[in-house]
Write an enzyme that holds these catalytic residues in place. Structure first.
Site, short mmCIF file in Angstrom:
data_model
loop_
_atom_site.label_atom_id
_atom_site.label_comp_id
_atom_site.label_asym_id
_atom_site.label_seq_id
_atom_site.Cartn_x
_atom_site.Cartn_y
_atom_site.Cartn_z
N LYS A 131 -14.11 -4.64 9.94
CA LYS A 131 -14.65 -3.63 9.03
C LYS A 131 -16.09 -3.29 9.38
CE LYS A 131 -11.58 -5.12 5.31
NZ LYS A 131 -11.48 -6.08 4.18
N ILE A 181 -13.26 1.39 -2.44
CA ILE A 181 -14.61 1.97 -2.45
C ILE A 181 -14.68 3.08 -1.40
CG2 ILE A 181 -17.07 1.43 -2.44
CD1 ILE A 181 -16.30 -1.55 -2.36
N GLY A 206 -6.11 -4.84 -2.66
CA GLY A 206 -5.16 -4.62 -3.75
C GLY A 206 -4.37 -3.36 -3.47
N ASP A 213 -11.54 -10.49 9.81
CA ASP A 213 -11.26 -9.30 9.01
C ASP A 213 -12.55 -8.54 8.71
OD1 ASP A 213 -9.36 -7.89 6.87
OD2 ASP A 213 -11.21 -8.42 5.82
N GLY A 232 -11.33 -1.28 0.74
CA GLY A 232 -10.29 -1.09 -0.27
C GLY A 232 -10.46 0.20 -1.04
N LYS A 248 11.72 -0.56 8.33
CA LYS A 248 12.51 -1.34 9.30
C LYS A 248 13.95 -1.45 8.85
CE LYS A 248 9.16 -3.80 11.99
NZ LYS A 248 7.99 -4.24 11.21
N VAL A 286 0.84 -1.21 0.00
CA VAL A 286 0.00 0.00 0.00
C VAL A 286 0.87 1.26 0.00
CG1 VAL A 286 -1.80 1.29 1.21
CG2 VAL A 286 -1.92 -1.20 1.13
N LYS A 329 -7.41 -1.31 9.65
CA LYS A 329 -8.70 -1.70 10.23
C LYS A 329 -8.53 -2.34 11.60
CE LYS A 329 -8.48 -5.82 7.45
NZ LYS A 329 -7.39 -5.26 6.62
#
Lengths: 430, 430
Positions: A206, A137, A303, A202, A135, A46, A15, A106
């Site tokens: 959300k 949207i 993605g 997950d 993602g 890191k 990302v 999240k």
């Protein structure tokens, strides 16, 4: 007049590097929109020595958070680490240093959202988290702004791309769960350890974030009822199809005068419902508002670039606020007290599939379990196989409480005619 | 600190009364969101004496625009008149009086949007127009903010509820066009004079607004190629279905290095495309962004409360800006010069249906029209009916230019074997 806006990036994974790519590729468009350029000043990583394919100079990379927090040229921080503890600490320290934060996290927002938003308010900083759900949207912005004047009464969403991909492949291409999961992993949709996806964790994170925002009320992660996709039995997908449904791993959130209910579980979605045809890795959230009625928002659930698009749109919003001098002016407090429904207050239709001994009178004896629990039935079907001694009974109820549903299931399990309760699902979209 | 925000409402028809209802019903939620109450102070109407079912006091209603413009307690104006000239004048006068404007008026925004947005900028006023497109779907906000960081390369949208309702009824219930239109009228979806809907004018206005915003470039109404739904011939819907398509009255907008193309016309949409299953009066806009990929926004395209929801969400945004003292700070200038593609630069697949004399060799002679125009064919099908002397030929091309398509059609029309070119459509979603 400010000459440019400086960003400190925490993390440079898929990302983070996507954000850098978009800020670079679309720099002229962004400068037109904002009037000033936006630049990534420093990146916290890191390993400083790792080779990276990037337009950013090597000196931009550092392994010290202080280098970002103490840099006056950095206006705000973009957190795309992932994980919980380190990310939470970094967000807190950034806000305390007076730097606004954009995060895609999240895990942090589902558990510490309330606390961190309050901290942002205290420090007059923005805290934006569009990319933490859905993602690419723009869901959070839509719920906060696009539907700002409406009262949202329910959400139904496919908010996990991995499980939706697996279910699509199982339904459309008759793949086994294992083969579909392997394909999801090969395509990079599923993590090496897919349990957070397939167990619904997950999606639960959300849904907690989306429900809090939609209902202006705290929703804790523990308030979300979760049932993973392992409960789906062989033959369930085909059965669903016979009855005009598609099984989707869906998050649901509803609010009425009794309180809130939020769940993540495989459900039967009526085929006519727009959510039933959301396939593969795509996500969609169906929103029901008192005034607007039905709306749905569809797009890539994950993605690198879609998620980075959401992060970068948050960056644009934070930049606008900065240029206007109105950071941290959102009202984040919840309007309503947290109030969670009991099982007696949650109503839905249910689909029950029961393996029974194929004897005369079994249907009437099992039906009586429903009737004495006052659970009225919409459909009863017997699937007998002449070559076998057992049969499948299918019951679809009218709307009953979750409490009634659970009592019926308990009694079915111990009825002498019943081999086992093969599966049961909530029905949505009727 | 401001004690309340005052609104002047222009018009009290279905949308205006819907706005009043939402502001009244959701007043506590809105006060929580904004920190102060929002009140409708005055309403401009034509007939002061008419009885109205409303919470507003009779004194609030006036037939003089000056009463609103000269009232210091009115912070901004909400225009829900409809029509063009009066509405445009009222918006101009409001902006010049220093009052921001929220409008639902696509007729005005499609033609005068550029001019009015410039006037708003000059007067440091907001001019919001979410409800001018997509009814209850927050499209403009999504394009402006949610996808702010992305570069949008194409839109495909069902932006007219009436025509979508008619096509759905014709397809699903085999109704005639006339019966479907009558049903749409009875349900209040179609106007007494439905020509703006069925001829594509209404959709063209919305597409001009959406394309301007998406591509940051002026798109004039005349730039939109429009073809009404009267071109759909008997049998076309069934033929589309046989080939795996659904006919939708769709708006499309595309941008590449050659410029912009915008069209409203009946098109063949591949059944797998999410837009193909958008039915009845619903609208949806499918957006393709360079980084985010495919997203789609779905909801009610019209109706009193959905449209009023969009208006009221704009009111909330305008109120926020007012409270923060940042009205009129959006950059509305277009980034790119207006540049419209020529027919040689517009590429698509086309579906052609031709009635021919059923003679030997006709297929090869007509195919040669395609080949000498360098239009390569994906599918050729002959639908002969043994009881008739004529036959239908179906040609589906690979991507060809609109110029090639038009040349082929012209040559087919005059070919001796051809009775007539029954219909032709652009193909989307392949």
């Amino acid at each position: 007049m400010r000459k440019e806006i400086g960003i400190g990036l925490l993390g440079f994974g898929v990302v983070g590097s996507g954000v850098a790519t978009i800020l670079h590729k679309h720099r002229e468009d962004l400068q037109h929109k904002l009037g000033v350029p936006v630049r990534i000043k420093r990146v916290l990583i890191k390993n400083k020595e790792k080779e990276r394919d990037t337009e950013l100079p090597k000196e931009a990379f550092t392994d010290q958070l202080e280098d970002l927090l103490n840099d006056d040229a950095i206006d705000f921080i973009v957190e795309v680490f992932g994980g919980t503890d380190d990310a939470k600490t970094a967000i807190e320290r950034s806000l305390k240093a007076g730097k606004g934060v954009v995060t895609a996290n999240k895990d942090v927002m589902a558990v510490y959202g309330k606390e961190l938003l309050a901290l942002a308010d205290e420090n007059s900083c923005d805290l934006f988290y569009e990319a933490s759900v859905g993602g690419g949207i723009p869901l959070i912005r839509t719920l906060e702004d696009g539907l700002a004047s409406d009262r949202i009464s329910s959400l139904l969403g496919i908010v996990n791309g991995t499980t939706n991909f697996i279910l699509t492949k199982m339904k459309e291409e008759k793949k086994t769960y294992e083969d579909a999961l392997a394909e999801a992993t090969a395509l990079g949709y599923a993590e090496a350890d897919p349990s957070a996806d397939v167990d619904g964790i997950d999606a639960a994170r959300k849904m907690a974030i989306l429900a809090s925002l939609s209902f202006s009320s705290e929703v804790q992660l523990d308030d979300v009822f979760v049932r993973g996709m392992s409960v789906i039995e062989d033959g369930d997908l085909e059965l669903a199809e016979q009855f005009g449904y598609t099984i989707k791993m869906a998050g649901s959130a509803k609010k009425d005068e009794n309180g809130i209910e939020v769940a993540v579980e495989p459900v039967f979605v009526k085929n006519e419902h727009p959510l039933a045809s959301v396939n593969n890795e795509f996500n969609a959230v169906y929103v029901y508002g008192d005034a607007v009625g039905e709306t749905m928002f569809y797009g890539p659930g994950a993605g690198s670039l879609p998620t980075a698009t959401s992060v970068t749109s948050d960056i644009v919003a934070a930049c606008r606020n900065l240029l206007l001098g109105v950071n941290g002016k959102r009202i984040h407090s919840y309007q309503y007290e947290r109030k969670v429904k009991s099982d007696e207050q949650k109503f839905a239709s249910y689909f029950h599939r029961i393996s029974v001994q194929d004897e005369i009178g079994v249907l009437s004896r099992l039906s009586s379990i429903y009737s004495h629990n006052k659970a009225s039935l919409a459909t009863v079907i017997q699937h007998a196989d002449p070559k076998r001694e057992d049969a499948d009974l299918i019951f679809i109820t009218h709307a009953i409480s979750r409490d009634q549903h659970l009592k019926v299931i308990e009694e079915l399990k111990v009825a002498p005619e019943v081999n086992c309760v093969l599966s049961h699902y909530r029905v949505e979209g009727d």
